[in-house]
Motif scaffolding. Structure first.
Motif, PDB file in Angstrom:
ATOM      1  N   TYR A   1     -62.893  80.645 -54.832  1.00  0.00           N
ATOM      2  CA  TYR A   1     -63.060  80.630 -56.289  1.00  0.00           C
ATOM      3  C   TYR A   1     -62.296  81.725 -57.012  1.00  0.00           C
ATOM      4  CZ  TYR A   1     -66.964  77.885 -54.550  1.00  0.00           C
ATOM      5  OH  TYR A   1     -67.723  76.962 -53.879  1.00  0.00           O
ATOM      6  N   VAL A   2     -61.869  82.747 -56.284  1.00  0.00           N
ATOM      7  CA  VAL A   2     -61.270  83.935 -56.905  1.00  0.00           C
ATOM      8  C   VAL A   2     -59.918  84.235 -56.272  1.00  0.00           C
ATOM      9  CG1 VAL A   2     -61.594  86.390 -57.417  1.00  0.00           C
ATOM     10  CG2 VAL A   2     -63.585  84.875 -57.304  1.00  0.00           C
ATOM     11  N   ALA A   3     -58.940  84.536 -57.116  1.00  0.00           N
ATOM     12  CA  ALA A   3     -57.625  84.978 -56.629  1.00  0.00           C
ATOM     13  C   ALA A   3     -57.574  86.498 -56.707  1.00  0.00           C
ATOM     14  CB  ALA A   3     -56.514  84.368 -57.475  1.00  0.00           C
ATOM     15  N   ILE A   4     -57.168  87.144 -55.616  1.00  0.00           N
ATOM     16  CA  ILE A   4     -57.078  88.596 -55.566  1.00  0.00           C
ATOM     17  C   ILE A   4     -55.612  89.000 -55.391  1.00  0.00           C
ATOM     18  CG2 ILE A   4     -57.773  88.445 -53.111  1.00  0.00           C
ATOM     19  CD1 ILE A   4     -58.040  91.552 -55.410  1.00  0.00           C
ATOM     20  N   VAL A   5     -55.139  89.845 -56.289  1.00  0.00           N
ATOM     21  CA  VAL A   5     -53.742  90.291 -56.244  1.00  0.00           C
ATOM     22  C   VAL A   5     -53.730  91.807 -56.099  1.00  0.00           C
ATOM     23  CG1 VAL A   5     -51.531  90.319 -57.455  1.00  0.00           C
ATOM     24  CG2 VAL A   5     -53.067  88.372 -57.732  1.00  0.00           C
ATOM     25  N   THR A   6     -53.151  92.289 -54.998  1.00  0.00           N
ATOM     26  CA  THR A   6     -53.091  93.730 -54.734  1.00  0.00           C
ATOM     27  C   THR A   6     -51.670  94.284 -54.820  1.00  0.00           C
ATOM     28  OG1 THR A   6     -52.936  93.275 -52.349  1.00  0.00           O
ATOM     29  CG2 THR A   6     -55.140  93.719 -53.246  1.00  0.00           C
TER      30      THR A   6
ATOM     31  N   LYS B   1     -47.633  77.205 -65.210  1.00  0.00           N
ATOM     32  CA  LYS B   1     -47.382  75.818 -64.814  1.00  0.00           C
ATOM     33  C   LYS B   1     -48.675  75.027 -64.636  1.00  0.00           C
ATOM     34  CE  LYS B   1     -45.066  73.114 -61.174  1.00  0.00           C
ATOM     35  NZ  LYS B   1     -46.237  72.484 -60.533  1.00  0.00           N
ATOM     36  N   ASP B   2     -49.650  75.638 -63.921  1.00  0.00           N
ATOM     37  CA  ASP B   2     -50.832  74.881 -63.507  1.00  0.00           C
ATOM     38  C   ASP B   2     -52.151  75.380 -64.103  1.00  0.00           C
ATOM     39  OD1 ASP B   2     -49.207  73.324 -61.780  1.00  0.00           O
ATOM     40  OD2 ASP B   2     -49.322  74.883 -60.246  1.00  0.00           O
ATOM     41  N   GLY B   3     -52.176  76.630 -64.559  1.00  0.00           N
ATOM     42  CA  GLY B   3     -53.414  77.191 -65.091  1.00  0.00           C
ATOM     43  C   GLY B   3     -54.426  77.590 -64.031  1.00  0.00           C
ATOM     44  N   GLU B   4     -54.068  77.395 -62.783  1.00  0.00           N
ATOM     45  CA  GLU B   4     -54.982  77.683 -61.672  1.00  0.00           C
ATOM     46  C   GLU B   4     -54.159  77.848 -60.388  1.00  0.00           C
ATOM     47  OE1 GLU B   4     -57.581  74.340 -61.287  1.00  0.00           O
ATOM     48  OE2 GLU B   4     -55.934  72.898 -61.129  1.00  0.00           O
ATOM     49  N   PHE B   5     -54.837  78.269 -59.319  1.00  0.00           N
ATOM     50  CA  PHE B   5     -54.181  78.455 -58.027  1.00  0.00           C
ATOM     51  C   PHE B   5     -54.734  77.450 -57.024  1.00  0.00           C
ATOM     52  CE2 PHE B   5     -54.500  82.701 -60.001  1.00  0.00           C
ATOM     53  CZ  PHE B   5     -53.143  82.969 -60.160  1.00  0.00           C
ATOM     54  N   THR B   6     -53.911  77.061 -56.066  1.00  0.00           N
ATOM     55  CA  THR B   6     -54.392  76.175 -55.006  1.00  0.00           C
ATOM     56  C   THR B   6     -55.272  76.967 -54.040  1.00  0.00           C
ATOM     57  OG1 THR B   6     -52.513  76.642 -53.543  1.00  0.00           O
ATOM     58  CG2 THR B   6     -52.265  74.807 -55.115  1.00  0.00           C
ATOM     59  N   ASP B   7     -56.084  76.230 -53.283  1.00  0.00           N
ATOM     60  CA  ASP B   7     -56.904  76.876 -52.249  1.00  0.00           C
ATOM     61  C   ASP B   7     -56.032  77.622 -51.248  1.00  0.00           C
ATOM     62  OD1 ASP B   7     -59.097  75.732 -53.471  1.00  0.00           O
ATOM     63  OD2 ASP B   7     -59.412  74.195 -51.936  1.00  0.00           O
TER      64      ASP B   7
ATOM     65  N   GLU C   1     -53.948  82.755 -49.003  1.00  0.00           N
ATOM     66  CA  GLU C   1     -52.806  83.635 -48.703  1.00  0.00           C
ATOM     67  C   GLU C   1     -53.001  85.003 -49.364  1.00  0.00           C
ATOM     68  OE1 GLU C   1     -48.249  83.990 -50.314  1.00  0.00           O
ATOM     69  OE2 GLU C   1     -48.934  81.990 -49.716  1.00  0.00           O
ATOM     70  N   LEU C   2     -53.432  85.004 -50.617  1.00  0.00           N
ATOM     71  CA  LEU C   2     -53.679  86.261 -51.313  1.00  0.00           C
ATOM     72  C   LEU C   2     -54.814  87.043 -50.646  1.00  0.00           C
ATOM     73  CD1 LEU C   2     -53.487  85.088 -55.048  1.00  0.00           C
ATOM     74  CD2 LEU C   2     -51.779  86.430 -53.810  1.00  0.00           C
ATOM     75  N   ALA C   3     -55.827  86.333 -50.175  1.00  0.00           N
ATOM     76  CA  ALA C   3     -56.952  86.985 -49.506  1.00  0.00           C
ATOM     77  C   ALA C   3     -56.500  87.680 -48.229  1.00  0.00           C
ATOM     78  CB  ALA C   3     -58.043  85.965 -49.192  1.00  0.00           C
TER      79      ALA C   3
END
Length: 200
Positions: free
Chosen positions: A141-146, A160-166, A171-173
């Protein structure tokens, strides 16, 4: 799931103003703290202070600011779990969909000549890793960017999409857990030196 609310709290402020402007232009609400909030406000970017979300001021010299259920509940809530949704309603918790955090500069601090143990200790981040790990755990549910190098990419995806894919959130996690692992390893190695142990 569209990104509606972001928490942005970074030590390395590279690119954070451009990120803040882009998020605001897309109608995404920003919560922030301390120096990050100041930088965003100076650039004319509307931002909500963490203390306005939690109802508690930053305290103890900034040691305590984000460690609060209205922050961590907003990050950790399972959005399609009725019990979690009910708890959010009962306690006035709003979901946080994007977390942008990088940590106090511990490695840079201990690299300075003559740095003292108390100086090093004060640059051990607590709230940051908690938010990073909570976000990474709840990556469904949450995107984490470090990493500031990711900002352009996440802006492009959101435009483009307003959201991120699972898959992208996962990958970000993975990157986030690597980020905190490297950080904690540096701390453990430094403290090992202080007590005369071999590096871990």
């Amino acid at each position: 799931m569209k990104v509606k609310r972001a928490l942005v709290s970074v030590s390395d402020k590279t690119g954070v103003v451009a990120l803040g402007k882009a998020l605001t232009d897309m109608g995404i609400e920003i919560i922030s703290t301390g120096g990050t909030m100041h930088a965003l406000k100076e650039a004319g970017i509307p931002v909500m202070a963490v203390q306005d979300v939690t109802g508690f001021p930053e305290m103890m010299g900034g040691r305590v600011k984000t460690l609060h259920p209205k922050i961590h509940g907003g990050i950790l809530a399972i959005r399609d779990n009725p019990d979690h949704v009910q708890a959010m309603k009962e306690h006035g918790i709003v979901g946080i969909d994007l977390v942008v955090v990088n940590l106090y500069p511990f490695q840079q601090t201990i690299a300075k000549p003559g740095v003292t143990l108390p100086e090093a200790i004060e640059n051990i981040d607590i709230g940051g890793p908690c938010m990073v790990r909570a976000s990474a755990k709840n990556n469904k549910y949450v995107a984490i960017v470090t990493n500031p190098a990711k900002y352009d990419e996440i802006i492009a995806i959101l435009k483009k999409d307003g959201e991120f894919t699972d898959e992208y959130r996962l990958e970000l996690a993975q990157e986030a857990f690597h980020h905190t692992a490297v950080y904690d390893t540096a701390i453990a190695a430094y403290l090992a030196k202080q007590i005369g142990k071999k590096e871990v």
